[in-house]
Motif scaffolding. Structure first.
Motif, PDB file in Angstrom:
ATOM      1  N   THR A   1       0.829  -1.214   0.000  1.00  0.00           N
ATOM      2  CA  THR A   1       0.000   0.000   0.000  1.00  0.00           C
ATOM      3  C   THR A   1       0.858   1.256   0.000  1.00  0.00           C
ATOM      4  N   VAL A   2       1.844   1.304   0.886  1.00  0.00           N
ATOM      5  CA  VAL A   2       2.697   2.491   1.000  1.00  0.00           C
ATOM      6  C   VAL A   2       3.528   2.684  -0.265  1.00  0.00           C
ATOM      7  N   ASN A   3       3.996   1.601  -0.873  1.00  0.00           N
ATOM      8  CA  ASN A   3       4.846   1.704  -2.056  1.00  0.00           C
ATOM      9  C   ASN A   3       4.109   2.270  -3.262  1.00  0.00           C
ATOM     10  N   TYR A   4       2.813   1.963  -3.379  1.00  0.00           N
ATOM     11  CA  TYR A   4       2.086   2.327  -4.600  1.00  0.00           C
ATOM     12  C   TYR A   4       0.980   3.357  -4.367  1.00  0.00           C
ATOM     13  N   VAL A   5       0.894   3.926  -3.167  1.00  0.00           N
ATOM     14  CA  VAL A   5      -0.210   4.844  -2.889  1.00  0.00           C
ATOM     15  C   VAL A   5      -0.080   6.141  -3.685  1.00  0.00           C
ATOM     16  N   GLN A   6       1.151   6.579  -3.972  1.00  0.00           N
ATOM     17  CA  GLN A   6       1.295   7.810  -4.756  1.00  0.00           C
ATOM     18  C   GLN A   6       0.749   7.651  -6.171  1.00  0.00           C
ATOM     19  N   VAL A   7       0.868   6.438  -6.712  1.00  0.00           N
ATOM     20  CA  VAL A   7       0.287   6.178  -8.034  1.00  0.00           C
ATOM     21  C   VAL A   7      -1.234   6.294  -7.962  1.00  0.00           C
ATOM     22  N   LEU A   8      -1.830   5.813  -6.870  1.00  0.00           N
ATOM     23  CA  LEU A   8      -3.276   5.940  -6.690  1.00  0.00           C
ATOM     24  C   LEU A   8      -3.681   7.403  -6.559  1.00  0.00           C
ATOM     25  N   TRP A   9      -2.906   8.185  -5.819  1.00  0.00           N
ATOM     26  CA  TRP A   9      -3.222   9.607  -5.674  1.00  0.00           C
ATOM     27  C   TRP A   9      -3.179  10.326  -7.025  1.00  0.00           C
ATOM     28  N   GLU A  10      -2.213   9.975  -7.851  1.00  0.00           N
ATOM     29  CA  GLU A  10      -2.149  10.570  -9.182  1.00  0.00           C
ATOM     30  C   GLU A  10      -3.352  10.175 -10.023  1.00  0.00           C
ATOM     31  N   HIS A  11      -3.877   8.960  -9.802  1.00  0.00           N
ATOM     32  CA  HIS A  11      -5.042   8.495 -10.550  1.00  0.00           C
ATOM     33  C   HIS A  11      -6.320   9.202 -10.101  1.00  0.00           C
ATOM     34  N   VAL A  12      -6.436   9.480  -8.794  1.00  0.00           N
ATOM     35  CA  VAL A  12      -7.669  10.086  -8.266  1.00  0.00           C
ATOM     36  C   VAL A  12      -7.856  11.497  -8.811  1.00  0.00           C
ATOM     37  N   GLN A  13      -6.795  12.288  -8.852  1.00  0.00           N
ATOM     38  CA  GLN A  13      -6.905  13.664  -9.344  1.00  0.00           C
ATOM     39  C   GLN A  13      -5.800  13.939 -10.366  1.00  0.00           C
ATOM     40  N   PRO A  14      -5.912  13.363 -11.562  1.00  0.00           N
ATOM     41  CA  PRO A  14      -4.833  13.532 -12.540  1.00  0.00           C
ATOM     42  C   PRO A  14      -4.751  14.939 -13.119  1.00  0.00           C
ATOM     43  N   SER A  15      -5.875  15.652 -13.136  1.00  0.00           N
ATOM     44  CA  SER A  15      -5.896  16.969 -13.786  1.00  0.00           C
ATOM     45  C   SER A  15      -5.502  18.091 -12.841  1.00  0.00           C
ATOM     46  N   GLN A  16      -5.437  17.837 -11.529  1.00  0.00           N
ATOM     47  CA  GLN A  16      -5.106  18.879 -10.575  1.00  0.00           C
ATOM     48  C   GLN A  16      -3.787  18.542  -9.887  1.00  0.00           C
TER      49      GLN A  16
ATOM     50  N   ILE B   1      -9.737  13.589  -3.408  1.00  0.00           N
ATOM     51  CA  ILE B   1      -8.360  13.368  -2.987  1.00  0.00           C
ATOM     52  C   ILE B   1      -8.189  13.548  -1.487  1.00  0.00           C
ATOM     53  N   TRP B   2      -9.010  14.412  -0.868  1.00  0.00           N
ATOM     54  CA  TRP B   2      -8.884  14.640   0.575  1.00  0.00           C
ATOM     55  C   TRP B   2      -9.384  13.434   1.368  1.00  0.00           C
ATOM     56  N   VAL B   3     -10.423  12.795   0.845  1.00  0.00           N
ATOM     57  CA  VAL B   3     -10.871  11.541   1.472  1.00  0.00           C
ATOM     58  C   VAL B   3      -9.795  10.474   1.316  1.00  0.00           C
ATOM     59  N   CYS B   4      -9.143  10.462   0.173  1.00  0.00           N
ATOM     60  CA  CYS B   4      -8.065   9.497  -0.078  1.00  0.00           C
ATOM     61  C   CYS B   4      -6.898   9.730   0.886  1.00  0.00           C
ATOM     62  N   TYR B   5      -6.546  11.003   1.068  1.00  0.00           N
ATOM     63  CA  TYR B   5      -5.488  11.337   2.023  1.00  0.00           C
ATOM     64  C   TYR B   5      -5.866  10.913   3.441  1.00  0.00           C
ATOM     65  N   SER B   6      -7.097  11.214   3.844  1.00  0.00           N
ATOM     66  CA  SER B   6      -7.533  10.943   5.219  1.00  0.00           C
ATOM     67  C   SER B   6      -7.571   9.445   5.504  1.00  0.00           C
ATOM     68  N   THR B   7      -8.110   8.681   4.571  1.00  0.00           N
ATOM     69  CA  THR B   7      -8.187   7.231   4.787  1.00  0.00           C
ATOM     70  C   THR B   7      -6.807   6.585   4.788  1.00  0.00           C
ATOM     71  N   TYR B   8      -5.863   7.168   4.039  1.00  0.00           N
ATOM     72  CA  TYR B   8      -4.488   6.679   4.074  1.00  0.00           C
ATOM     73  C   TYR B   8      -3.885   6.872   5.466  1.00  0.00           C
ATOM     74  N   ALA B   9      -4.105   8.044   6.047  1.00  0.00           N
ATOM     75  CA  ALA B   9      -3.591   8.309   7.396  1.00  0.00           C
ATOM     76  C   ALA B   9      -4.229   7.368   8.414  1.00  0.00           C
ATOM     77  N   ILE B  10      -5.536   7.109   8.273  1.00  0.00           N
ATOM     78  CA  ILE B  10      -6.220   6.181   9.187  1.00  0.00           C
ATOM     79  C   ILE B  10      -5.647   4.772   9.051  1.00  0.00           C
ATOM     80  N   PHE B  11      -5.458   4.331   7.811  1.00  0.00           N
ATOM     81  CA  PHE B  11      -4.899   2.998   7.574  1.00  0.00           C
ATOM     82  C   PHE B  11      -3.518   2.863   8.198  1.00  0.00           C
TER      83      PHE B  11
END
Length: 517
Positions: free
Chosen positions: A325-340, A399-409
């Motif tokens: 999860t930690v190794n590939y989470v940045q790729v997921l973040w780029e996928h969630v908001q690719p235009s911003q 993306i903010w929900v994605c960030y928050s759930t990552y911190a919880i995990f």
């Protein structure tokens, strides 16, 4: 010229002046102070903490995906995800066992220096190379550096007294977390305010790594190690403690006392050994085959305990999922908001999650829970919450929900791994804890390698990032179900035993009354 009738005193026979005598004394005093400083436990602990801090300050790490896929390297997300990142997992697995044995044989310090050299090469390749093969070589070097981390965590136990273990461990581990946090915050500030480009941040990281490398060269060389260079009497005390531990007749408090005693014997013995006596040191050294046979024997004895086995299985499985999860989470973040350009907040998210995780792990020390009874149920329940966080992270478009759930995990994992480490370490001496720690991490890495080869690698399924995270979330859900069922069974069994015992206790007075005259 001398006066007649007098003889000149040769210059070499003239008594020394008072100033020369004072200088000699001051030099001797300074040498004594230096020796006293180097023999004190604070000296190696301070150097190791300085090394740990500067080697973990990595300002670019939260922005690694934007850097690799941006104009600096011009790599695609698929290349990074499927061809470059998997090399770290493979290299880490391939060198973990050899590095583990080499660390003990060389007595830690050379491998600590090797780790820093590998970190320096990793950063240099990341800065001055661009092709996919070069990035794969960079990941291989980083895998060697990660495997060498065992030397950092083991070094301190060979140079400090037993009574200082807790403080030294706390300092060395805390300063690493501080380094990661400072690196994330520093990277966030440098990127947010455009103070440095990505390439200049890497040059700055090279300077920090060079400071760590210089510091590592000043670490004192240990006289002993846990397996290859330990003394015979210490080994006998440890073996006797293991035999008594295997014998189920004594309670946990006695096990703890035996563990401390075996370590204390070993530490006391080392204090009584003359540092210049090379023959005694060679006498305590063991061949590689003897060490491997002894490790295998200890491995079987440790994992013969069902309780330790269950906690270790969770450790290996959960650490595997956490690392993926930690190794590939940045790729997921780029996928969630690719235009911003939300990637500018990655450093703040990592820093916040690290601090919250540290606070969560620290708070466990103040909880009064019988983890031997409720621990497996906690593993299942909190793993289920982690699975829910991963599912939400995967399917959200915010993306903010994605960030928050990552911190919880991350907080949930740190909470549970702290409990698991404490429970496993309770009945083990330091040598056996190092063995179990290494075996559990090897199991986690083996699972991680299988998942990477099948799910991530372009030679396997090569799945996109969303299906990958669905698999990771389902993986934690399976862990949750297994340990929840096991936890409920353990709690019910404990309650039945308590009721049976209370019934026996109530019947005993009645039996005594019947035989009363």
């Amino acid at each position: 010229m001398t006066e007649p009738g007098r003889y000149a005193i040769p210059k070499q026979l003239e008594p020394p002046s008072d100033s020369a005598h004072i200088n000699t004394k001051s030099k001797q005093a300074n040498m004594e102070n230096v020796k006293r400083l180097r023999s004190d436990w604070r000296y190696p602990t301070t150097l190791l903490c300085i090394y740990g801090f500067f080697s973990t300050v990595k300002p670019l790490e939260p922005f690694l995906i934007p850097f690799l896929t941006g104009k600096d390297k011009n790599l695609t997300t698929e290349q990074v995800n499927s061809q470059i990142f998997p090399v770290w997992t493979y290299s880490y697995l391939s060198v973990l066992v050899p590095v583990f044995l080499l660390t003990d044989w060389l007595r830690y310090k050379p491998v600590v220096v090797l780790q820093c050299v590998m970190l320096f090469i990793t950063t240099a390749l990341l800065r001055w190379t661009e092709s996919v093969p070069a990035m794969q070589a960079m990941q291989f070097c980083y895998g060697v550096a990660t495997a060498s981390e065992v030397a950092y965590f083991s070094y301190i136990y060979s140079v400090v007294d037993l009574k200082r273990y807790r403080k030294a461990t706390s300092y060395s581990r805390s300063v690493q977390l501080l380094g990661y946090t400072v690196g994330s915050v520093l990277g966030q500030l440098l990127v947010s305010f455009n103070l440095m480009s990505y390439n200049n941040i890497l040059v700055f990281t090279l300077v920090l790594t060079a400071i760590a490398l210089i510091t590592s060269c000043f670490l004192p060389m240990p006289k002993r190690s846990m397996f290859f260079h330990r003394k015979d009497s210490g080994e006998r005390a440890s073996t006797e403690g293991t035999k008594r531990q295997r014998d189920g007749s004594e309670d946990k408090e006695n096990d703890l006392e035996r563990s401390s005693t075996s370590l204390g014997d070993k530490d006391d013995q080392e204090q009584g050994v003359d540092e210049d006596d090379e023959s005694d040191e060679n006498k305590g050294a063991k061949s590689c085959s003897q060490v491997v046979v002894g490790l295998w024997r200890d491995f079987r004895r440790c994992y013969s305990s069902r309780q330790l086995l269950y906690w270790s299985v969770w450790w290996a499985m959960a650490t595997c999922g956490y690392n993926q999860t930690v190794n590939y989470v940045q790729v997921l973040w780029e996928h969630v908001q690719p235009s911003q350009n939300f990637s500018i907040y990655n450093g703040g998210v990592e820093a916040t999650s690290n601090l919250l995780s540290a606070a969560t792990a620290y708070g466990i020390g103040f909880t009064d829970v019988r983890w031997e009874q409720w621990g497996e149920l906690a593993l299942g329940g909190f793993s289920g919450l982690g699975a829910a966080a991963l599912f939400l992270m995967t399917f959200t478009n915010n993306i903010w929900v994605c960030y928050s759930t990552y911190a919880i995990f991350k907080c949930l994992y740190m909470l549970l791994i702290t409990i698991a480490m404490y429970q496993i370490a309770t009945d083990l001496s330091m040598e056996r804890y190092a063995l179990v720690f290494g075996a559990n991490n090897f199991g986690a890495l083996l699972l991680q390698t299988i998942i990477t080869a099948v799910v991530v690698d372009s030679g396997g399924l090569g799945l996109a990032i969303v299906p990958q995270f669905i698999i990771y979330a389902s993986y934690f859900l399976a862990i949750s179900l297994v340990f929840s069922i096991r936890g409920v069974f353990s709690v019910c069994k404990t309650q039945r035993m308590k009721k049976k015992q209370s019934t026996v206790n109530r019947e005993q007075p009645e039996i005594c009354e019947e035989y009363k005259f």
